[in-house]
Design a protein around this motif. Structure first.
Motif, short mmCIF file in Angstrom:
data_model
loop_
_atom_site.label_atom_id
_atom_site.label_comp_id
_atom_site.label_asym_id
_atom_site.label_seq_id
_atom_site.Cartn_x
_atom_site.Cartn_y
_atom_site.Cartn_z
N PHE A 449 0.97 6.51 4.56
CA PHE A 449 0.88 5.05 4.63
C PHE A 449 1.89 4.45 3.66
O PHE A 449 2.28 5.08 2.68
CB PHE A 449 -0.54 4.57 4.30
CG PHE A 449 -1.56 4.92 5.33
CD1 PHE A 449 -1.92 4.00 6.30
CD2 PHE A 449 -2.15 6.18 5.35
CE1 PHE A 449 -2.87 4.32 7.27
CE2 PHE A 449 -3.09 6.52 6.31
CZ PHE A 449 -3.44 5.58 7.27
N VAL A 450 2.30 3.21 3.95
CA VAL A 450 3.22 2.51 3.05
C VAL A 450 2.67 1.11 2.79
O VAL A 450 1.95 0.55 3.62
CB VAL A 450 4.64 2.39 3.65
CG1 VAL A 450 5.32 3.75 3.71
CG2 VAL A 450 4.60 1.74 5.04
N ASP A 451 2.99 0.58 1.63
CA ASP A 451 2.64 -0.80 1.31
C ASP A 451 3.81 -1.69 1.65
O ASP A 451 4.91 -1.53 1.09
CB ASP A 451 2.29 -0.93 -0.17
CG ASP A 451 0.97 -0.26 -0.51
OD1 ASP A 451 0.02 -0.40 0.29
OD2 ASP A 451 0.90 0.42 -1.55
N VAL A 452 3.60 -2.59 2.60
CA VAL A 452 4.65 -3.50 3.04
C VAL A 452 4.19 -4.92 2.74
O VAL A 452 3.29 -5.44 3.39
CB VAL A 452 4.94 -3.34 4.54
CG1 VAL A 452 6.04 -4.30 4.97
CG2 VAL A 452 5.34 -1.90 4.86
N ARG A 453 4.77 -5.51 1.71
CA ARG A 453 4.46 -6.88 1.32
C ARG A 453 2.96 -7.09 1.19
O ARG A 453 2.40 -8.05 1.71
CB ARG A 453 5.08 -7.86 2.29
CG ARG A 453 6.61 -7.67 2.40
CD ARG A 453 7.23 -8.73 3.29
NE ARG A 453 8.62 -8.46 3.55
CZ ARG A 453 9.63 -9.26 3.23
NH1 ARG A 453 9.40 -10.37 2.59
NH2 ARG A 453 10.87 -8.94 3.54
N GLY A 454 2.32 -6.14 0.51
CA GLY A 454 0.90 -6.26 0.23
C GLY A 454 -0.03 -5.69 1.28
O GLY A 454 -1.26 -5.66 1.06
N ALA A 455 0.48 -5.22 2.40
CA ALA A 455 -0.35 -4.65 3.46
C ALA A 455 -0.18 -3.13 3.49
O ALA A 455 0.93 -2.62 3.33
CB ALA A 455 0.02 -5.25 4.81
N HIS A 456 -1.28 -2.42 3.70
CA HIS A 456 -1.28 -0.95 3.77
C HIS A 456 -1.14 -0.57 5.23
O HIS A 456 -2.05 -0.81 6.03
CB HIS A 456 -2.60 -0.44 3.19
CG HIS A 456 -2.57 0.99 2.75
ND1 HIS A 456 -1.64 1.50 1.88
CD2 HIS A 456 -3.39 2.04 3.09
CE1 HIS A 456 -1.87 2.78 1.67
NE2 HIS A 456 -2.92 3.13 2.40
N LYS A 457 0.00 0.04 5.60
CA LYS A 457 0.31 0.27 7.01
C LYS A 457 0.61 1.74 7.27
O LYS A 457 1.18 2.44 6.44
CB LYS A 457 1.53 -0.56 7.41
CG LYS A 457 1.30 -2.06 7.38
CD LYS A 457 0.41 -2.50 8.53
CE LYS A 457 0.28 -4.02 8.59
NZ LYS A 457 -0.45 -4.46 9.79
N PRO A 458 0.25 2.23 8.50
CA PRO A 458 0.58 3.61 8.83
C PRO A 458 2.08 3.81 8.98
O PRO A 458 2.78 2.95 9.53
CB PRO A 458 -0.15 3.83 10.17
CG PRO A 458 -0.47 2.48 10.69
CD PRO A 458 -0.54 1.55 9.53
#
Length: 477
Positions: A449-458
């Motif tokens: 997972f990665v954090d993209v502008r505050g969101a935890h995304k697959p």
């Protein structure tokens, strides 16, 4: 999107669509492009309501204006929309269209009572490096390997290989010289080079994408539709029709890869592709679509359908990871409607020049720093080049490079086929015949997972993808 680059792209797209006056919207904000003087409505009773309402609106404003309101072109297309002229497209400049804005306001109350949208601008739908480019392609060494590298597989693909349809620009004439694409079929790229033998901007986009699918999922039946050959830009009312044509030419595929779209300032989709999307929802095909490269949270369509009720399983919206995979790329759109991220910065795939090297002249200049405020060595400013369309191009000679097969390129355009390849690779590995079930299980099984502008995304990371770590560039002298 920075105004400088957007205006450069506006001029480029306008040249590719002669005879179609375009405006920037909304009101010169540089969020999207649309056809001046024209709106879209559903054919039939709704189109008549739109005509009558707009005509009455203009009758109260200016003498003679109601007479300009008329339908354009034949009805009866599969997209189910008609174009309605509401003003003289030749009036005013490209910084917005007050007549179209007025027509939209005139229908607002009627739409409120009806509970549905009845009118929209006729937006320009563009490949995701077009009006909002991640960057332009960069040459790589002759002995460079693709990244993601071509996955190792046993034997030849069987008759039950998953089918991927790429709707984009067409295939370059020498694409079969790249072994992973030897079995790929589809439309040829139109007008690869200009009269001076210079590779035209965005040519090779569809070939690059097909090469990425073939690398991640070699046992895949890939077809490329050149529906977006006109510099990768079409009007919204044409886009829905072209999508229908593409899927019906060879039958609905398992996966439809689309690296194109537009924002429209709304959260309920595009009227011009509504009929296609409703048909898609009833099929088994999975649409994998790019999130766009505006560095924005504004929904980008058709990718953002992934967030609308009824399309959760039918659409996978894909954002781009930066080259090192640590977060989202600076240019990538983001937000709750982006459901996954895949490598999309500094990927290496097939472009052109396998038989004879092809020159290319850069159209845009790089920036002195990231145009979105990031502090890593992104493609905004590395590698450096001067472009002919840029404001400083008049006082400096644009840079020219040679392509000899593979190239490096960035954008959500390219994260999309990586994700599409991972879906069909999962289908092959698990014996799964349902692409939507494969999408769901692939995302459920993700352990990155990665954090993209505050969101935890697959993060969908192909096993053969290699992170690229670029040292911080030196300042331009």
């Amino acid at each position: 999107m920075p105004p400088q680059r957007f205006r450069e792209q506006f001029r480029q797209i306008q040249r590719s669509m002669p005879g179609v006056p375009l405006a920037m919207g909304p009101d010169d904000a540089g969020e999207f492009l649309y056809e001046k003087g024209v709106v879209l409505a559903r054919e039939g009773e709704e189109a008549q309501i739109v005509e009558d309402t707009v005509r009455g609106h203009f009758r109260t404003l200016a003498a003679g204006a109601p007479d300009r309101v008329r339908r354009l072109g034949p009805a009866g297309n599969r997209s189910g929309v008609v174009r309605i002229q509401v003003s003289d497209p030749g009036e005013g400049d490209a910084g917005g269209d007050p007549a179209v804005a007025g027509a939209l306001r005139a229908l607002a109350a009627v739409e409120g009572r009806a509970g549905r949208r009845m009118i929209t601008r006729n937006h320009v739908v563009h490949i995701a490096v077009n009006a909002c480019p991640g960057d332009e392609p960069v040459p790589v060494a002759r002995d460079a390997r693709p990244n993601p590298a071509v996955a190792e597989t046993d034997g030849e693909p069987g008759e039950d290989a998953a089918r991927v349809l790429v709707v984009d620009t067409g295939l370059m004439h020498d694409y079969r010289s790249y072994p992973p694409l030897a079995r790929t079929d589809g439309d040829a790229q139109v007008a690869e080079c200009d009269d001076d033998g210079i590779l035209q901007q965005y040519c090779g986009h569809g070939t690059f994408i097909a090469g990425l699918v073939a690398a991640v999922a070699p046992h895949t039946d890939i077809t490329v539709s050149g529906a977006l050959n006109d510099a990768g830009a079409v009007l919204e009312h044409e886009f829905g029709e072209k999508l229908f044509d593409a899927v019906e030419a060879g039958g609905w595929p398992d996966v439809l890869s689309v690296s194109a779209g537009t924002s429209n300032g709304r959260t309920d989709g595009l009227l011009g592709v509504d009929a296609f999307m409703r048909e898609l929802r009833e099929r088994r095909t999975l649409l994998v679509a790019c999130a766009g490269n505006n560095g924005s949270a504004t929904p980008f369509w058709p990718a953002a359908y992934a967030d609308l009720p009824g399309y959760e399983d039918a659409v996978l919206s894909v954002g781009a990871l930066r080259a090192d995979g640590e977060s989202g790329a600076c240019f990538s759109n983001h937000g709750g409607w982006v459901k996954a991220y895949a490598p999309g910065e500094r990927l290496t795939s097939a472009l052109t020049g396998f038989e004879t090297p092809v020159p290319y002249v850069y159209q845009h200049s790089t920036y002195d720093a990231c145009r979105y405020g990031f502090d890593y060595a992104c493609t905004c400013h590395h590698p450096r080049h001067m472009g002919m369309l840029s404001e400083d191009g008049a006082s400096a000679k644009p840079d020219q490079v040679m392509f000899e097969g593979l190239a490096q390129w960035s954008g959500t355009s390219f994260a999309t086929p990586v994700a599409a390849g991972m879906v069909v690779s999962h289908m092959a590995a698990c014996g799964e015949r349902d692409p939507r079930a494969a999408r769901r299980r692939l995302l459920e099984a993700v352990d990155e997972f990665v954090d993209v502008r505050g969101a935890h995304k697959p993060a969908l990371l192909p096993p053969t993808w290699r992170p690229v770590r670029v040292p911080a560039p030196t300042a331009r002298p």
